[in-house]
Every structure is written in C-alpha cells, then in structure tokens.
Design a protein around this motif. Structure first.
Motif, short mmCIF file in Angstrom:
data_model
loop_
_atom_site.label_atom_id
_atom_site.label_comp_id
_atom_site.label_asym_id
_atom_site.label_seq_id
_atom_site.Cartn_x
_atom_site.Cartn_y
_atom_site.Cartn_z
N LEU A 1 8.62 30.56 -46.42
CA LEU A 1 9.66 30.24 -45.26
C LEU A 1 9.54 31.21 -44.09
O LEU A 1 9.71 30.61 -43.03
N PRO A 2 9.34 32.69 -44.19
CA PRO A 2 9.05 33.19 -42.90
C PRO A 2 8.20 33.05 -42.20
O PRO A 2 8.28 32.92 -40.91
N ALA A 3 6.92 32.41 -42.50
CA ALA A 3 5.81 32.11 -41.68
C ALA A 3 6.08 30.77 -40.96
O ALA A 3 6.02 30.61 -39.83
N LEU A 4 6.89 30.18 -41.81
CA LEU A 4 7.28 28.76 -41.26
C LEU A 4 8.27 28.73 -40.20
O LEU A 4 8.11 28.14 -39.01
N TYR A 5 9.14 29.53 -40.61
CA TYR A 5 10.19 29.82 -39.39
C TYR A 5 9.56 30.25 -37.92
O TYR A 5 9.77 30.05 -36.81
N GLN A 6 8.64 31.29 -38.31
CA GLN A 6 7.93 31.74 -37.07
C GLN A 6 7.24 30.77 -36.30
O GLN A 6 7.02 30.69 -35.14
N ARG A 7 6.47 29.97 -36.94
CA ARG A 7 5.68 28.79 -36.66
C ARG A 7 6.59 28.02 -35.62
O ARG A 7 6.41 27.47 -34.84
N ILE A 8 7.79 27.59 -36.27
CA ILE A 8 8.74 26.60 -35.76
C ILE A 8 9.00 27.26 -34.40
O ILE A 8 9.04 26.48 -33.38
N GLY A 9 9.15 28.61 -34.24
CA GLY A 9 9.35 28.84 -32.86
C GLY A 9 10.90 29.22 -32.31
O GLY A 9 11.65 28.37 -32.87
N LEU A 10 11.02 29.89 -31.13
CA LEU A 10 12.43 30.13 -30.78
C LEU A 10 12.69 28.88 -29.61
O LEU A 10 12.18 29.41 -28.58
N HIS A 11 12.69 27.75 -29.92
CA HIS A 11 12.52 26.73 -28.76
C HIS A 11 13.75 26.35 -28.15
O HIS A 11 13.97 25.52 -27.33
N ARG A 12 14.87 27.01 -28.72
CA ARG A 12 16.18 26.80 -28.05
C ARG A 12 16.72 28.15 -27.58
O ARG A 12 16.48 29.13 -28.16
N PRO A 13 17.34 28.20 -26.42
CA PRO A 13 18.00 29.37 -26.14
C PRO A 13 18.86 29.85 -27.15
O PRO A 13 19.70 29.19 -27.58
N GLY A 14 18.99 31.16 -27.41
CA GLY A 14 20.07 31.43 -28.22
C GLY A 14 19.16 31.59 -29.72
O GLY A 14 19.95 32.66 -30.59
N MET A 15 18.03 31.17 -29.86
CA MET A 15 17.34 31.41 -31.37
C MET A 15 16.89 32.80 -31.47
O MET A 15 16.44 33.46 -30.16
N ILE A 16 16.98 33.25 -32.60
CA ILE A 16 16.66 34.80 -32.70
C ILE A 16 15.32 34.73 -33.67
O ILE A 16 15.12 34.00 -34.51
N ALA A 17 14.31 35.67 -33.62
CA ALA A 17 13.23 35.93 -34.53
C ALA A 17 13.83 36.69 -35.54
O ALA A 17 15.14 37.19 -35.77
N ARG A 18 13.48 36.30 -36.82
CA ARG A 18 14.03 36.81 -38.17
C ARG A 18 12.91 37.80 -38.71
O ARG A 18 11.89 37.64 -39.18
#
Ligand SMILES: CC(C)(COP(=O)(O)OP(=O)(O)OC[C@H]1O[C@@H](n2cnc3c(N)ncnc32)[C@H](O)[C@@H]1OP(=O)(O)O)[C@@H](O)C(=O)NCCC(=O)NCCS
Length: 405
Positions: A168-185
C-alpha cells in the motif's frame, strides 16, 4: 507565573507522552507489545511537550509531510496528529503555549503549512487554523449497481495483511496527490494506521484494483459490521469502506463496483469521501446513494502566508488586496495582492481584511470569499472585491484530504 515549561520532547519521553495523549483522548491503554510495533513511528522530531516538575502534562505531536495546493504545487507541511492536555491541567494555557511553540518552530524551519483533524471544532481557529476541506458520509442501499461504462475494466484482488503492509505505501505514492489538500504519507504514518485497521480488532480487509494496463491504480479498506438487533434481526450487514484511493475516476469506479458486488450486504457506507464524488450518477438508480452528512475534514494553517499564497495558482480577473492579521505569527501580518499572475506583498490599500484562520478557509478553494464575508468573517472595504476573490480562488476540483492522521 508560568508553572510549566514547553520544549521538544526527547526520545525517552515518547512513550509517556503517547500514553498521556491516549488518556486525554479516552483511548484504551496501549500494550507493550503494540508499542513495540508502532513506537518507532512515533518519532520525537515535531513533537512538543509541556512539563511540570519534569512530568508531561501536555503534548502536541506532528510529523513532516507535503501537501498539494491548487495548481499542483506540493508544499512542505506539518501534519499535527495529536493534541492533548492532562485532565488536571486543562484551561490553564497549556495548549496555547504548545501551539505557539510548534508554529514558531515550523516558521523557523520554513514549513509553509500546518494541518490537522480536529476532534472539537472550537479549539483551533484561535491558533490560525481554518476548515479547508470537507468530507461527505455516503450511504448506498442495496440493491444498487453501477451503470455500464462507468469504469474501464481491470481486476480486483484482496490482499492479506502482510501484502497490504508491503504494497500500500508504494501504491498510495503512485496514485499521487491529485487533489488540493491531499498529503503525502511518510513511512512512519503507515505502521500506526495499518496496525489499528488491519488488526483482528480493527477488522478491515484490503482490495486493490489493477487497471487494464496491468498496473495497480486503486485500493480500499472495508469491513463488515453486523447491523442486526434483537428488534430487527434481518437488518443485514453494513460494509464500512474507508480509505478508498484511486489514480483516476475509472479506477475508483471499478472499486465501487467491486464493493457493491459483495454478497449478503444490505448497505455500503463510507465517511470522509470527496464532496464532489459523482457516486449517485455512477449508479443505475441514483437514489440508492445518499449523502447523509458533510463535516469538516482538514484544518489548515498558513505558517508562511507570503510563500503559501505565492505557491498556488489563481483564476482570471482583477486582483484583490487582502490585509491579513495573525496574532500568533505576527511576521505574517500585512497586505497581499492576489491576482491571476500570482500573489505577493503590496503597499496598496486593502480591499478585504481577514484573520489567518479565514485565509486558511479560502486557500484550498473550499470556501468562497463572498460566503465568508456574509458570515462576517471578512471585513469588506471594496464591495466588488468578494466576487473577484471568488473567481481568483475557485478550483475546478473540490479540495479533499483523504488521509486520516
Ligand atoms: C482541548 C484541549 C487540548 C485544550 O487545552 P487547554 O490547555 O485546556 O487549552 P488552553 O487553556 O490553552 O485554552 C485555550 C483556549 O481554548 C479554550 N478551550 C480550551 N478547551 C476548550 C474546549 N474543550 N471547548 C471550548 N473552548 C476550549 C479556552 O477557554 C481558551 O480560550 P481563550 O483563548 O479565549 O482564553 C485540552 O482540554 C484537552 O486535551 N482535552 C482533551 C483532549 C482533546 O479534546 N484534545 C483536542 C482534540 S481536537
């Protein structure tokens, strides 16, 4: 007279301050075994403690992350993930001192923004935090299914706990911060979150979607909750979905199709979804999906007002001059010109006057200046300015955080 001191916590003080936070938030006491699994993730940097006679009486915890702002820039931010004061020390200025120490430290380090999720909505405005994103609770009652063509195919598989931790960590990173307000985990976020959710008590399972190109592009966690009661034994199972993330609308729709296809489920529900998620129009019967609540999600604080305003993009139109007041970080006080070409300090006269918390409400595009002016949160000098500010700050996509911390 100050009878407590505020300072960064040391490594040795992590466990006592974690336990203090747990008590303040009425959480069950943590076992040594669980601490052994998550303790390293509760790192000392970013945490400030209040101490009386060397014993902790208050804590504000934070970790370093990044956050997407309108236009796609990603700024350094602090995620404030735990605030608590010992019950016999509340209402004596402890949290005020902790917030001040933390924000001044972030300002010195050049961190642009701070953000948090508030258990109570009356605390953080005075420290310059404002509601910057909202989350919707959606409820879909069966029978419900997706319209044909809502998604682009692909396949869904379930992960076991070990696979979830690994993938999951790598998948979340690949999904990316595509909306304003999304944060890196950051890597320290995952053990605490997954430990809580994927444990036997947490009860969540994980589904991953692989797109037609063979790449994983979405995931969701879900758990079954038996809704039946003695009075209503036939109520059936509620599927509680959380943390549904996808790289594109088709991948997200494919996961909804999967979740709605699980047998023996009466209702599917999810909290903190994007307010503009088009769930009802994905369904053959739009009335099957209902938004039952919209609540404040991410609270934002502009630590570096000039830097943060300059980093986002703006819509078309005539510029607006904002006069910002900031009691806790006075270096932010001043007038800022915001226009389609950017934002920066100005000597020009103010069109609108506001405090730091109200500026935070505007910043990601969640609130309109004219709404906040109507509510008395903005002092209007030029009556045409709120409408101009509405256009400048508007974003095509509603901001959304989507990460709980
Ligand atoms: C909420 C909490 C963090 C406040 O800390 P505190 O040290 O008591 O706060 P302070 O004494 O610095 O008070 C700051 C201001 O907030 C107000 N305030 C504090 N807690 C409040 C509450 N629960 N409701 C309304 N106002 C509150 C105070 O009256 C004070 O107002 P003022 O600036 O106008 O004088 C603390 O009471 C606590 O830990 N509670 C239990 C855990 C919790 O709720 N955590 C917060 C999660 S969001």
């Amino acid at each position: 007279m100050t009878d407590f001191v505020v300072r960064p916590i040391t490594d040795d003080e992590r466990r006592p301050t974690f336990d203090l936070l747990g008590q303040a938030l009425h959480s069950p006491q943590l076992s040594d075994e669980t601490w052994a699994q998550i303790g390293d993730s509760w790192a000392a940097p970013g945490k400030f403690g209040a101490f009386a006679d060397d014993r902790p009486i208050g804590i504000t915890s934070g970790f370093a992350t990044t956050i997407a702002v309108p236009g796609g820039a990603v700024l350094p931010a602090a995620a404030v993930d735990g605030v608590g004061v010992r019950a016999d020390w509340t209402r004596r200025g402890v949290v005020t001192a902790l917030m001040s120490a933390q924000l001044n430290d972030l300002a010195e380090r050049g961190t642009s923004l701070a953000c948090l999720h508030a258990s109570e909505a009356v605390i953080y405005g005075r420290f310059g935090y404002g509601i910057a994103t909202s989350g919707a609770t959606v409820r879909i009652d069966h029978p419900a299914r997706l319209r044909e063509g809502a998604e682009a195919g692909g396949a869904v598989r379930l992960l076991d706990t070990g696979e979830a931790r690994a993938q999951l960590p790598a998948l979340y990173q690949r999904i990316g911060l595509h909306r304003p307000g999304m944060i890196a985990r950051p890597s320290l976020w995952w053990p605490i979150a997954l430990n809580r959710r994927l444990s036997r008590e947490g009860g969540y399972r994980v589904a991953v979607h692989t797109g037609p190109n063979g790449e994983d592009d979405a995931f969701a966690m879900f758990k079954s909750v038996d809704q039946s009661t003695a009075a209503d034994p036939e109520r059936g199972v509620l599927l509680e979905v959380r943390d549904l993330q996808g790289a594109n609308p088709e991948a997200i729709a494919a996961l909804w199709r999967f979740l709605l296809s699980i047998d023996l489920v009466a209702t599917v529900s999810s909290r903190f979804r994007p307010v503009d998620e088009p769930l009802s129009v994905l369904l053959t019967d739009p009335r099957r999906a209902r938004t039952t609540e919209v609540e404040d999600d991410l609270w934002l604080r502009l630590v570096d007002v000039a830097g943060a305003l300059a980093a986002r993009t703006y819509g078309p139109g005539e510029p607006v001059v904002f006069e910002v007041d900031d009691r806790l970080l006075p270096a932010n006080r001043g007038r800022y010109r915001v226009g389609p070409d950017g934002a920066g300090h100005t000597d020009a006269g103010a069109d609108l006057r506001l405090d730091a918390d109200t500026l935070a409400m505007l910043y990601l595009g969640e609130w309109r200046a004219s709404t906040l002016a109507q509510a008395g949160r903005i002092t209007v000098v030029d009556p045409a300015a709120p409408a101009r500010a509405d256009t400048l700050f508007a974003t095509g996509t509603r901001p959304w955080c989507g990460t709980y911390f």
